[in-house]
Design an enzyme around this catalytic site. Structure first.
Site, short mmCIF file in Angstrom:
data_model
loop_
_atom_site.label_atom_id
_atom_site.label_comp_id
_atom_site.label_asym_id
_atom_site.label_seq_id
_atom_site.Cartn_x
_atom_site.Cartn_y
_atom_site.Cartn_z
CD GLU A 1 24.17 -4.20 8.06
OE1 GLU A 1 25.35 -4.02 8.73
OE2 GLU A 1 24.09 -4.35 6.62
CD GLU B 1 23.51 -0.76 4.15
OE1 GLU B 1 24.50 -1.43 4.16
OE2 GLU B 1 23.07 0.24 5.13
C1 FCB Z 1 26.89 -2.51 5.93
C2 FCB Z 1 26.58 -1.15 6.79
C3 FCB Z 1 26.97 0.13 5.81
C4 FCB Z 1 28.09 -0.10 5.31
C5 FCB Z 1 28.13 -1.34 4.51
C6 FCB Z 1 29.56 -1.62 3.48
O1 FCB Z 1 27.11 -3.44 6.95
O2 FCB Z 1 25.17 -0.98 7.04
O3 FCB Z 1 26.95 1.17 6.80
O4 FCB Z 1 29.30 0.11 5.97
O5 FCB Z 1 27.83 -2.46 5.29
#
Ligand code: FCB
Length: 453
Positions: free
Chosen positions: A168, A356
């Site tokens: 990110e 994620e």
């Molecule tokens: C993302 C991050 C991760 C976590 C999630 C909830 O943006 O990559 O580390 O904090 O959100």
């Protein structure tokens, strides 16, 4: 309510994700130096409750039990991140054998248990010493991440074949250097744009180093992508949508996948920066061929034009009639279909992994169990979106639930629980939530279906 497992190919990766600062703790052990998150979290008012990752969930000492837990759950892949200040405490120069040894042990145990390790090089924990010399707004930092990459890739590359350069970069650049709500907490708009460029440059250089050190590596990058839609269909908000989509999505997707920055976004940011930090040849360095794109998806953004006609202000609408997680994020599985469809439509075909996806809810342990039906629905509905996109021909190869364990949620401290496994922060006791059992059953059902054919 169970997703159709026949939509997922036999070799689909079923995993979970974590990151170093959020789980490891042991911030002063074995030669690790402070990262920007250690320094930031210690400043009053930065993190809710003044909480830091100094102990986190003590994974640095409990890694072996945590791997056993993953194995019991039947997970096939584990995405973790490597703490740069453990591996190269000065942010440059030689590696730190004691710090590297931690990841050596972790990787060996994962492989013993049949779990494929996926290493992320940079999940926001820049060695503080590099921030002292300017941080990501400075071009040298991109060169430094390349050298760090060589150290860790040479150490683990005989066993780790799946590598993610950055997690990110949008957050690292804009939350870190523009809004200042993440480390290092600077509020310098021009510097934040330079940071985004140097992060992407660092990505490109790191890809090169990974290819050199690990010729059979699968290499990608993880972007946080959002569908952006207007508060209404009047057409009045279309420019707000273009701007936000440009800055949050296309500013990263275009250089990495197409080799050029979006012209409209360059025009939008012209009042802030002349972008002279983009040097000849940089676009080519950034746009290295990748083996996959990692996508993190949590929610959608609904935006509207500012109050004054012609103003460039944008407002984010929070009342969208959708249910929300404990983080206040809209629950929107259709948004994942939208995000994936846009990648499929606007970019050349590339294998995709959901690196994620998950949600915070106010979980409680009652009589030794956590009934998190809301998280099960969340995971199920987002997996259905992936199944939909696979049926539409998109090459989606894996899913990593965020997160294995409740952990340090950055500026939110420990208040937001994202784990499929509950952690009691006093005792460090791990309790798999119902969602962990559900996910485990799903993975096992998928495996059984493969064996039956
Ligand atoms: C993302 C991050 C991760 C976590 C999630 C909830 O943006 O990559 O580390 O904090 O959100």
């Amino acid at each position: 309510m169970t997703v159709d497992i026949s939509a997922f190919p036999d070799d689909f990766s079923w995993g979970v994700a974590t990151s170093a600062y959020q789980i490891e703790g042991a911030v002063g052990e074995d030669g690790r130096t402070p990262s920007i998150w250690d320094t930031f979290a210690e400043q009053p008012g930065r993190v809710i409750g003044g909480e830091t990752g100094a102990i986190a969930v003590d994974h640095y000492h409990r890694w072996s039990d945590d791997v056993d837990l993953m194995s019991e759950l039947g997970l096939g892949a584990y995405r973790f991140s490597i703490a740069w200040p453990r591996v190269q405490p000065d942010g440059q120069g030689s590696g730190n054998a004691a710090g590297i040894a931690f990841y050596d042990r972790l990787v060996d145990r994962l492989l013993e248990k049949g779990i494929t390790p996926w290493a992320t090089l940079y999940h926001w924990d820049l060695p503080d010493t590099l921030e002292q010399s300017g941080g990501w707004p400075v071009r040298d930092t991109a060169e430094h991440i390349a050298d760090y990459t060589t150290i860790i890739a040479e150490a683990l590359g005989d066993r780790v074949k799946h590598w993610i350069t950055l997690n990110e970069p949008w957050c690292a650049a804009y939350l870190g250097y523009a809004s200042g709500i993440h480390a290092p907490g600077r509020t310098e708009p021009a510097a934040s744009v330079a940071a985004s460029h140097h992060l992407m440059l660092g990505h490109g250089l790191a890809v090169d180093r990974l290819r050199a050190a690990v010729p059979d590596a699968q290499v990608g990058v993880t972007l946080n992508l959002y569908p952006v839609s207007p508060v209404d269909d009047s057409g009045r908000h279309d420019d707000a949508v273009r701007r936000i989509d440009g800055l949050m999505n296309r500013w990263f997707l275009d250089p990495i996948l197409k080799g050029s920055y979006p012209k409209d976004v360059l025009a939008d940011i012209a009042p802030v920066t002349d972008a002279s930090f983009i040097l000849d040849g940089d676009p080519e360095l950034i746009a290295q061929p990748l083996d996959f794109l990692g996508i993190n998806y949590y929610t959608r953004h609904v935006v509207g034009a500012g109050l004054w006609p012609g103003s460039s202000d944008v407002r984010f609408e929070s009342e969208n009639g959708l249910e929300r997680t404990a983080s206040g994020w809209d629950i929107d599985p259709q948004g994942l279909v939208d995000v994936l469809s846009r990648v499929q439509r606007d970019y050349a075909p590339i294998p995709v992994y959901l690196t994620e996806n998950g949600a915070a809810f106010d979980d409680e342990v009652v009589d030794g169990v956590v009934h998190d039906a809301d998280r099960i629905s969340f995971l199920n509905d987002h997996l259905e979106s992936i199944a939909t996109m696979r049926q539409q021909g998109m090459d989606i190869r894996g899913y990593f639930a965020w997160s294995l364990l409740d952990n340090y949620e950055w500026a939110e401290g420990y208040a937001k629980r994202f784990g499929i496994v509950h952690v009691d922060y006093e005792t460090q006791v791990r309790t798999p939530k119902d969602s962990a059992r559900w996910y485990s059953d799903l993975i096992r059902a998928h495996r059984a279906a493969i064996l039956a054919t």
